[in-house]
Design a protein around this motif. Structure first.
Motif, PDB file in Angstrom:
ATOM      1  N   GLY A   1       0.771  -1.120   0.091  1.00 23.26           N
ATOM      2  CA  GLY A   1      -0.017   0.205   0.093  1.00 23.26           C
ATOM      3  C   GLY A   1       0.875   1.179   0.144  1.00 23.26           C
ATOM      4  N   VAL A   2       1.970   1.093   0.231  1.00 23.50           N
ATOM      5  CA  VAL A   2       3.101   2.368   0.116  1.00 23.50           C
ATOM      6  C   VAL A   2       3.860   2.403  -1.151  1.00 23.50           C
ATOM      7  CG1 VAL A   2       4.785   3.493   1.441  1.00 23.50           C
ATOM      8  CG2 VAL A   2       3.221   1.985   2.610  1.00 23.50           C
ATOM      9  N   PRO A   3       3.899   3.726  -1.786  1.00 23.01           N
ATOM     10  CA  PRO A   3       4.769   3.703  -3.114  1.00 23.01           C
ATOM     11  C   PRO A   3       6.326   3.347  -2.596  1.00 23.01           C
ATOM     12  CG  PRO A   3       3.250   5.566  -3.077  1.00 23.01           C
ATOM     13  CD  PRO A   3       3.373   4.728  -1.656  1.00 23.01           C
ATOM     14  N   VAL A   4       7.084   2.995  -3.598  1.00 25.90           N
ATOM     15  CA  VAL A   4       8.493   2.646  -3.675  1.00 25.90           C
ATOM     16  C   VAL A   4       9.342   3.630  -4.471  1.00 25.90           C
ATOM     17  CG1 VAL A   4      10.193   0.908  -3.790  1.00 25.90           C
ATOM     18  CG2 VAL A   4       7.694   0.219  -3.167  1.00 25.90           C
ATOM     19  N   PRO A   5       9.552   4.847  -4.176  1.00 27.19           N
ATOM     20  CA  PRO A   5      10.242   5.883  -4.977  1.00 27.19           C
ATOM     21  C   PRO A   5      11.949   5.495  -5.056  1.00 27.19           C
ATOM     22  CG  PRO A   5       9.857   6.727  -2.662  1.00 27.19           C
ATOM     23  CD  PRO A   5       9.145   5.552  -2.773  1.00 27.19           C
ATOM     24  N   VAL A   6      12.356   4.459  -4.392  1.00 24.10           N
ATOM     25  CA  VAL A   6      13.705   4.165  -4.645  1.00 24.10           C
ATOM     26  C   VAL A   6      14.541   5.489  -4.620  1.00 24.10           C
ATOM     27  CG1 VAL A   6      13.502   2.056  -5.561  1.00 24.10           C
ATOM     28  CG2 VAL A   6      13.719   3.897  -6.964  1.00 24.10           C
ATOM     29  N   GLY A   7      14.128   6.622  -3.435  1.00 23.63           N
ATOM     30  CA  GLY A   7      14.920   7.603  -3.337  1.00 23.63           C
ATOM     31  C   GLY A   7      14.978   8.656  -4.269  1.00 23.63           C
ATOM     32  N   THR A   8      14.239   8.646  -5.678  1.00 27.78           N
ATOM     33  CA  THR A   8      14.271   9.569  -6.647  1.00 27.78           C
ATOM     34  C   THR A   8      13.029   9.944  -7.086  1.00 27.78           C
ATOM     35  OG1 THR A   8      15.002   9.811  -9.039  1.00 27.78           O
ATOM     36  CG2 THR A   8      14.265   7.725  -8.325  1.00 27.78           C
ATOM     37  N   ALA A   9      12.837  11.476  -7.582  1.00 30.95           N
ATOM     38  CA  ALA A   9      11.747  11.897  -8.078  1.00 30.95           C
ATOM     39  C   ALA A   9      11.150  11.522  -9.348  1.00 30.95           C
ATOM     40  CB  ALA A   9      11.928  13.563  -8.020  1.00 30.95           C
ATOM     41  N   ALA A  10      12.385  10.835 -10.056  1.00 30.44           N
ATOM     42  CA  ALA A  10      11.941  10.301 -11.332  1.00 30.44           C
ATOM     43  C   ALA A  10      10.850   8.967 -11.086  1.00 30.44           C
ATOM     44  CB  ALA A  10      12.939   9.791 -12.256  1.00 30.44           C
ATOM     45  N   THR A  11      10.432   8.590  -9.938  1.00 34.24           N
ATOM     46  CA  THR A  11       9.479   7.290  -9.853  1.00 34.24           C
ATOM     47  C   THR A  11       8.173   7.618  -9.777  1.00 34.24           C
ATOM     48  OG1 THR A  11      11.653   6.285  -8.992  1.00 34.24           O
ATOM     49  CG2 THR A  11       9.340   5.085  -8.638  1.00 34.24           C
ATOM     50  N   PRO A  12       7.406   7.342 -10.555  1.00 35.33           N
ATOM     51  CA  PRO A  12       6.172   7.261 -10.101  1.00 35.33           C
ATOM     52  C   PRO A  12       5.405   6.794  -8.794  1.00 35.33           C
ATOM     53  CG  PRO A  12       6.349   6.372 -12.435  1.00 35.33           C
ATOM     54  CD  PRO A  12       7.570   6.528 -11.937  1.00 35.33           C
ATOM     55  N   LEU A  13       4.744   7.397  -8.116  1.00 40.42           N
ATOM     56  CA  LEU A  13       4.416   7.181  -6.849  1.00 40.42           C
ATOM     57  C   LEU A  13       3.080   6.098  -6.771  1.00 40.42           C
ATOM     58  CD1 LEU A  13       5.029  10.246  -4.871  1.00 40.42           C
ATOM     59  CD2 LEU A  13       6.741   8.350  -5.195  1.00 40.42           C
ATOM     60  N   VAL A  14       3.262   4.912  -7.040  1.00 35.87           N
ATOM     61  CA  VAL A  14       2.353   3.888  -7.392  1.00 35.87           C
ATOM     62  C   VAL A  14       2.418   3.001  -6.040  1.00 35.87           C
ATOM     63  CG1 VAL A  14       1.604   1.936  -8.613  1.00 35.87           C
ATOM     64  CG2 VAL A  14       2.460   3.864  -9.713  1.00 35.87           C
ATOM     65  N   PRO A  15       1.419   2.781  -5.315  1.00 34.25           N
ATOM     66  CA  PRO A  15       1.281   1.897  -4.245  1.00 34.25           C
ATOM     67  C   PRO A  15       1.744   0.531  -4.501  1.00 34.25           C
ATOM     68  CG  PRO A  15      -0.783   3.427  -4.062  1.00 34.25           C
ATOM     69  CD  PRO A  15       0.123   3.430  -5.579  1.00 34.25           C
ATOM     70  N   ALA A  16       2.622  -0.033  -3.590  1.00 31.69           N
ATOM     71  CA  ALA A  16       3.188  -1.466  -3.653  1.00 31.69           C
ATOM     72  C   ALA A  16       1.967  -2.346  -3.360  1.00 31.69           C
ATOM     73  CB  ALA A  16       4.365  -1.825  -2.842  1.00 31.69           C
ATOM     74  N   ALA A  17       1.795  -3.438  -4.147  1.00 30.28           N
ATOM     75  CA  ALA A  17       0.726  -4.417  -4.310  1.00 30.28           C
ATOM     76  C   ALA A  17       1.037  -5.183  -3.059  1.00 30.28           C
ATOM     77  CB  ALA A  17       0.626  -5.294  -5.720  1.00 30.28           C
ATOM     78  N   GLU A  18       2.101  -5.804  -2.810  1.00 27.79           N
ATOM     79  CA  GLU A  18       2.793  -6.652  -1.611  1.00 27.79           C
ATOM     80  C   GLU A  18       3.832  -6.152  -0.767  1.00 27.79           C
ATOM     81  OE1 GLU A  18       2.699 -10.551  -3.309  1.00 27.79           O
ATOM     82  OE2 GLU A  18       4.556  -9.909  -4.580  1.00 27.79           O
ATOM     83  N   ASP A  19       3.966  -7.002   0.231  1.00 29.65           N
ATOM     84  CA  ASP A  19       5.230  -6.670   0.975  1.00 29.65           C
ATOM     85  C   ASP A  19       6.251  -7.354   0.426  1.00 29.65           C
ATOM     86  OD1 ASP A  19       3.968  -5.131   3.212  1.00 29.65           O
ATOM     87  OD2 ASP A  19       3.500  -7.064   4.230  1.00 29.65           O
ATOM     88  N   ALA A  20       7.606  -6.809   0.440  1.00 26.11           N
ATOM     89  CA  ALA A  20       8.760  -7.467  -0.086  1.00 26.11           C
ATOM     90  C   ALA A  20       8.997  -8.412   0.899  1.00 26.11           C
ATOM     91  CB  ALA A  20       9.880  -6.694  -0.325  1.00 26.11           C
ATOM     92  N   PRO A  21      10.012  -9.531   0.577  1.00 24.02           N
ATOM     93  CA  PRO A  21      10.353 -10.383   1.757  1.00 24.02           C
ATOM     94  C   PRO A  21      10.683  -9.949   3.126  1.00 24.02           C
ATOM     95  CG  PRO A  21      10.956 -11.354  -0.286  1.00 24.02           C
ATOM     96  CD  PRO A  21      10.381  -9.870  -0.489  1.00 24.02           C
ATOM     97  N   PRO A  22      11.714  -9.019   3.160  1.00 23.60           N
ATOM     98  CA  PRO A  22      11.949  -8.585   4.464  1.00 23.60           C
ATOM     99  C   PRO A  22      10.447  -7.861   5.493  1.00 23.60           C
ATOM    100  CG  PRO A  22      13.609  -7.948   3.118  1.00 23.60           C
ATOM    101  CD  PRO A  22      12.364  -8.163   2.267  1.00 23.60           C
ATOM    102  N   ALA A  23       9.914  -7.068   4.711  1.00 20.59           N
ATOM    103  CA  ALA A  23       8.892  -6.718   5.392  1.00 20.59           C
ATOM    104  C   ALA A  23       7.739  -7.525   5.680  1.00 20.59           C
ATOM    105  CB  ALA A  23       8.135  -5.570   4.293  1.00 20.59           C
ATOM    106  N   ALA A  24       7.611  -8.748   4.887  1.00 24.56           N
ATOM    107  CA  ALA A  24       6.660  -9.505   4.852  1.00 24.56           C
ATOM    108  C   ALA A  24       6.996 -10.487   6.415  1.00 24.56           C
ATOM    109  CB  ALA A  24       6.544 -10.700   3.886  1.00 24.56           C
ATOM    110  N   ARG A  25       8.153 -10.744   6.399  1.00 26.19           N
ATOM    111  CA  ARG A  25       8.712 -11.413   7.774  1.00 26.19           C
ATOM    112  C   ARG A  25       8.356 -10.669   8.896  1.00 26.19           C
ATOM    113  NH1 ARG A  25       9.402 -14.042   3.551  1.00 26.19           N
ATOM    114  NH2 ARG A  25       7.276 -14.129   3.769  1.00 26.19           N
ATOM    115  N   LEU A  26       8.731  -9.222   8.811  1.00 26.74           N
ATOM    116  CA  LEU A  26       8.311  -8.542  10.088  1.00 26.74           C
ATOM    117  C   LEU A  26       6.867  -8.434  10.404  1.00 26.74           C
ATOM    118  CD1 LEU A  26      11.001  -5.792   9.065  1.00 26.74           C
ATOM    119  CD2 LEU A  26      11.119  -7.224  10.900  1.00 26.74           C
TER     120      LEU A  26
END
Length: 461
Positions: A87-112
């Motif tokens: 549910g949170v966009p992943v800008p990877v630190g740059t203004a060039a990335t469109p802010l689209v909410p992530a569909a799912e947790d990546a593995p580290p976030a999912a484990r937490l």
């Protein structure tokens, strides 16, 4: 008395278990710390106070019933911008990335999340993670809590600052050339770069890992008990292994330990850094370790080859962007990536093949050693608004000579504070272990932490 935001994760879990503390009051205390300090630090992005409070309340109910979800249930944590959270966009630190909410947790976030952790926020990073700095075209400038005029390092910039400031005890960063260990060194914390594949990550790539950033070795080990659980989305995920991460006991007596003070290529070693690392080595030697000087395995050709390879890899991504979006990238990074268009295919192949040379050199070095000690970084700090310690896009990797070889050789390495400069800036000691000996690295770090003596008080802003 230790304030709630400064308690370790190990202490928090113990106190949740005996009902002397609730995740709700801890989360409220950490949110208050963030509210007071964040205007100065700028370590966070996408702070979700409401979500954190809801997660803390759910955790408190589970603890009250004696059924926690996992080892870090109710522990406040942060996750780096480039690790997707649902549910949170992943800008990877740059203004060039469109802010689209992530569909799912990546593995580290999912484990937490599966373990009941209270995810507070994402932490800031530079454009595409390609700087050892808190400078970004998207995020506000992150600063070092030990000295606000200094950089926290990067690319896990916000994570390093957040850990030192007490924004909860566990923070997860990523590292492909030093991006966990360098900010750990410059912020005076513990940062583990595990063996490649030990913590599943998505997307995965050569040398890229996720790792815990904490104030103590025991908290890093606790985080590993959660983060190292398998996930099929990572094609480089190691086979499941039964590792008792809480067993940190080790006797340094008889361990064969190399001391690598020469960087091999890049910036010269600051004498204050060298003195602190040498003193740390003598401490382990006094405990019975067999410490001997060893030469660097990195060469100028290796470092330059990695630079060539990474420039073209980044250009492959950047070249696909519309011109208007490409113009939003931090100029330092844009110019560096665009220069990849000038590299020949042969130069790129030679650059990539340097990783094989590094692996071979590392294997030969560890044929007779259990661990290697070195500085984490050649210098102890640099200005907050600089892109790197040299701030020169023509020489972007002169400071990663101690860290990058172990990404390419896939070996575990941890940075732990071993002192301070006369100006009060933290200095990092790096401990490198054999491939897959992540627990051994944490054990030797614990042995050093036990002998290091009391830490100076954490910064107060």
């Amino acid at each position: 008395m230790t304030s709630l935001p400064d308690l370790s994760a190990v202490d928090l879990v113990s106190r949740y278990r005996d009902r002397s503390l609730s995740p709700v009051e801890v989360t409220e205390a950490v949110l208050a710390r963030i509210e007071a300090w964040e205007p100065k630090l700028q370590a966070l992005w996408a702070l979700d106070a409401a979500g954190a409070r809801a997660a803390a309340a759910a955790s408190a109910a589970r603890w009250a019933e004696g059924r926690p979800l996992g080892p870090v249930d109710g522990v406040p944590v942060t996750v780096k911008d480039n690790i997707a959270t649902r549910g949170v966009p992943v800008p990877v630190g740059t203004a060039a990335t469109p802010l689209v909410p992530a569909a799912e947790d990546a593995p580290p976030a999912a484990r937490l999340r599966e373990s009941g952790a209270v995810i507070l926020a994402k932490t800031t990073m530079p454009d595409y993670g390609m700087l050892s700095s808190g400078l970004s075209s998207f995020h506000k400038l992150a600063r070092n809590p030990w000295d606000l005029s200094k950089n926290p390092g990067g690319s896990s910039a916000g994570a390093g600052a957040a850990a030192a400031a007490g924004y909860g005890p566990i923070h997860v960063g990523t590292d492909i050339g030093g991006s966990v260990r360098l900010p750990a060194a410059w912020c005076g914390i513990v940062g583990l770069k595990p063996s490649l594949g030990r913590i599943p990550i998505d997307p995965s790539y050569v040398g890229r890992v996720a790792g815990p950033m904490t104030r103590t070795v025991a908290d890093a080990a606790l985080a590993m008990a959660v983060l190292s659980r398998p996930d099929g989305r990572d094609g480089m995920n190691l086979p499941p292994a039964e590792i008792d991460w809480a067993d940190l006991a080790i006797d340094p007596k008889g361990l064969r330990i190399g001391l690598m003070m020469d960087i091999g290529a890049g910036m010269a070693l600051d004498p204050e850094v060298g003195d602190a690392v040498t003193a740390a080595a003598r401490l382990l030697e006094a405990a019975g370790g067999i410490v001997e000087p060893v030469p660097a395995i990195l060469t100028r050709e290796m470092l330059d080859g990695l630079d060539d390879f990474w420039r073209v890899r980044s250009w492959d991504d950047v070249s696909k962007l519309p011109a208007a979006d490409r113009a939003k990238i931090l100029p330092y990074i844009r110019a560096w990536a665009e220069s990849g268009a000038e590299r020949s295919g042969l130069a790129v192949m030679r650059g990539f093949n340097r990783t094989m040379e590094i692996r071979k050199a590392a294997a030969a070095l560890f044929a007779s050693l259990d661990f290697v000690l070195s500085p984490t970084a050649p210098v102890a700090g640099f200005p907050a608004d600089w892109a790197s310690p040299l701030n020169d896009p023509e020489k972007p990797f002169e400071h990663i000579g101690y860290t990058v070889p172990w990404n390419m050789s896939e070996q575990p390495a941890v940075s732990i504070n071993c002192g301070f400069t006369a100006a009060g800036l933290p200095i990092g000691l790096q401990i490198v272990g054999r491939r897959f000996d992540d627990l051994g690295v944490l054990r030797l770090a614990q042995a050093y932490e036990d002998r290091r003596g009391p830490q100076r008080p954490w910064p107060v802003l």
